[in-house]
Motif scaffolding. Structure first.
Motif, PDB file in Angstrom:
ATOM      1  N   ARG A   8      14.922 -14.838 -10.638  1.00 58.55           N
ATOM      2  CA  ARG A   8      15.746 -14.066  -9.710  1.00 58.55           C
ATOM      3  C   ARG A   8      14.878 -13.312  -8.703  1.00 58.55           C
ATOM      4  NH1 ARG A   8      17.802  -8.794 -10.117  1.00 58.55           N
ATOM      5  NH2 ARG A   8      16.806  -8.612 -12.170  1.00 58.55           N
ATOM      6  N   GLN A   9      15.295 -13.335  -7.450  1.00 58.56           N
ATOM      7  CA  GLN A   9      14.589 -12.584  -6.422  1.00 58.56           C
ATOM      8  C   GLN A   9      14.925 -11.094  -6.551  1.00 58.56           C
ATOM      9  OE1 GLN A   9      14.630 -14.133  -2.357  1.00 58.56           O
ATOM     10  NE2 GLN A   9      14.941 -12.043  -1.587  1.00 58.56           N
ATOM     11  N   TYR A  11      13.143  -8.629  -4.415  1.00 63.09           N
ATOM     12  CA  TYR A  11      12.944  -7.962  -3.123  1.00 63.09           C
ATOM     13  C   TYR A  11      12.283  -8.935  -2.169  1.00 63.09           C
ATOM     14  CZ  TYR A  11      10.630  -4.959   0.338  1.00 63.09           C
ATOM     15  OH  TYR A  11      10.177  -4.401   1.514  1.00 63.09           O
ATOM     16  N   GLU A  12      12.630  -8.829  -0.891  1.00 61.85           N
ATOM     17  CA  GLU A  12      11.928  -9.597   0.145  1.00 61.85           C
ATOM     18  C   GLU A  12      11.551  -8.680   1.283  1.00 61.85           C
ATOM     19  OE1 GLU A  12      12.124 -13.679   2.839  1.00 61.85           O
ATOM     20  OE2 GLU A  12      13.833 -13.131   1.562  1.00 61.85           O
ATOM     21  N   VAL A  17       7.581 -11.877  -1.048  1.00 64.32           N
ATOM     22  CA  VAL A  17       8.813 -11.866  -1.832  1.00 64.32           C
ATOM     23  C   VAL A  17       8.426 -11.547  -3.269  1.00 64.32           C
ATOM     24  CG1 VAL A  17      10.885 -13.137  -2.482  1.00 64.32           C
ATOM     25  CG2 VAL A  17       9.719 -13.701  -0.349  1.00 64.32           C
ATOM     26  N   PHE A  19       9.682 -11.699  -7.256  1.00 69.47           N
ATOM     27  CA  PHE A  19      10.605 -12.303  -8.212  1.00 69.47           C
ATOM     28  C   PHE A  19      10.383 -11.675  -9.575  1.00 69.47           C
ATOM     29  CE2 PHE A  19       9.699 -15.437  -4.942  1.00 69.47           C
ATOM     30  CZ  PHE A  19      10.958 -15.915  -4.610  1.00 69.47           C
ATOM     31  N   GLN A  29       4.610 -12.096  -7.237  1.00 67.39           N
ATOM     32  CA  GLN A  29       4.500 -11.766  -5.812  1.00 67.39           C
ATOM     33  C   GLN A  29       4.150 -13.036  -5.039  1.00 67.39           C
ATOM     34  OE1 GLN A  29       2.967  -7.844  -3.876  1.00 67.39           O
ATOM     35  NE2 GLN A  29       1.140  -9.040  -4.299  1.00 67.39           N
ATOM     36  N   TYR A  30       5.047 -13.399  -4.127  1.00 65.85           N
ATOM     37  CA  TYR A  30       4.889 -14.634  -3.337  1.00 65.85           C
ATOM     38  C   TYR A  30       4.515 -14.255  -1.902  1.00 65.85           C
ATOM     39  CZ  TYR A  30       6.224 -18.830  -0.724  1.00 65.85           C
ATOM     40  OH  TYR A  30       6.226 -19.908   0.113  1.00 65.85           O
ATOM     41  N   GLU A  79       1.244 -17.533  -5.125  1.00 67.38           N
ATOM     42  CA  GLU A  79       1.862 -16.559  -6.016  1.00 67.38           C
ATOM     43  C   GLU A  79       0.836 -15.907  -6.938  1.00 67.38           C
ATOM     44  OE1 GLU A  79       6.348 -18.357  -6.567  1.00 67.38           O
ATOM     45  OE2 GLU A  79       4.780 -19.008  -7.943  1.00 67.38           O
ATOM     46  N   THR A 253      15.569 -19.379  -4.896  1.00 71.20           N
ATOM     47  CA  THR A 253      15.935 -18.141  -5.550  1.00 71.20           C
ATOM     48  C   THR A 253      17.400 -18.148  -5.960  1.00 71.20           C
ATOM     49  OG1 THR A 253      16.529 -17.072  -3.465  1.00 71.20           O
ATOM     50  CG2 THR A 253      14.254 -16.881  -4.162  1.00 71.20           C
ATOM     51  N   GLN A 255      20.519 -15.471  -6.338  1.00 71.50           N
ATOM     52  CA  GLN A 255      20.949 -14.129  -5.973  1.00 71.50           C
ATOM     53  C   GLN A 255      21.733 -13.492  -7.117  1.00 71.50           C
ATOM     54  OE1 GLN A 255      19.855 -12.691  -3.323  1.00 71.50           O
ATOM     55  NE2 GLN A 255      18.897 -14.496  -2.474  1.00 71.50           N
TER      56      GLN A 255
END
Length: 255
Positions: A8-9, A11-12, A17, A19, A29-30, A79, A253, A255
């Motif tokens: 699940r994501q 924050y962007e 991004v 996850f 962290q992407y 990542e 992702t 939501q």
């Protein structure tokens, strides 16, 4: 990458991004190729790959030095696994040379060596364009305590000493940089550690001989050869990915 597609994501942001991680207390962290500078938006091809490697390298060095960061390990080209922290809504900027907003604000010629390193605080708010704030603002609004600020200041200056020497050794001048911090909770105990990233997105880096800019200012000021500048920083640090910054698609992702 397949396993990340089911996560699940959380924050962007403009450049990264977050996850949910594979275990409690962790995040993935992407790093994106997206670039943003004030109202300007664009893409720097391969930036995410390079920033992932550069930030991994610098965060690892800091962890070895005893300066704690959220970095755990790199997972793949774009990542990395990080500890989940409560982000303090401040950017701590350390300046060694007059540049950017400091030069404009105080009418100092860009490139002027400052009498000593200067630390500034900015409130993290994209709608407000990250305004500069004082310790009075920070403590009055409860963003951080006096002790928090003392800890962050001490860590920022230690990081500055280390990074200045590291970059000097590869022919790069550390003009300024910004750090973000987070609170890491372990039961009822809390410690402040470095979060986010340390890369040419968050540092001003100039070639020691030519003063050529090797950071996001090349994008911000339309100087061209942005990708090449990021690659040169990675090359000098000895971490340019084999065969160059190959591209990887981002995880899907939920939501």
């Amino acid at each position: 990458m397949a396993s990340m597609s089911r996560r699940r994501q959380i924050y962007e942001g403009k450049a990264k991004v977050l996850f949910e991680g594979p275990e409690p207390g962790t995040l993935v962290q992407y790093f994106k190729d997206d670039a943003a500078a004030q109202q300007k938006r664009g893409t720097i091809t391969g930036k995410g790959v390079l920033n992932n490697r550069i930030s991994e390298y610098l965060m690892t060095k800091l962890n070895e030095l005893g300066v704690q960061t959220h970095f755990v390990r790199r997972l793949n080209m774009r990542e990395q696994l990080v500890r989940e922290v409560e982000i303090i809504p401040l950017q701590v900027v350390v300046r060694n040379v007059a540049a950017g907003s400091l030069a404009t604000r105080l009418g100092i010629a860009e490139g002027t060596q400052l009498p000593r390193s200067i630390v500034e605080y900015y409130y993290k708010s994209e709608p407000l364009h990250d305004p500069m704030v004082s310790e009075e603002h920070i403590t009055a609004f409860g963003w951080a305590s006096t002790q928090d600020l003392d800890d962050m200041m001490a860590m920022a200056l230690r990081v500055n000493d280390f990074l200045s020497g590291l970059f000097l050794g590869v022919g790069i001048r550390l003009v300024d940089f910004k750090l973000e911090f987070g609170r890491l909770w372990n039961n009822d105990e809390m410690r402040i550690i470095i979060a986010d990233e340390i890369s040419p997105d968050s540092c001003r880096l100039w070639d020691i001989k030519t003063n050529d800019k090797m950071d996001k200012d090349r994008f911000r000021e339309d100087l061209g050869q942005v990708e090449e500048a990021y690659q040169e920083v990675a090359r000098r640090l000895g971490i340019l990915p084999e065969g160059g910054p190959a591209d990887l698609k981002g995880p899907k992702t939920m939501q």
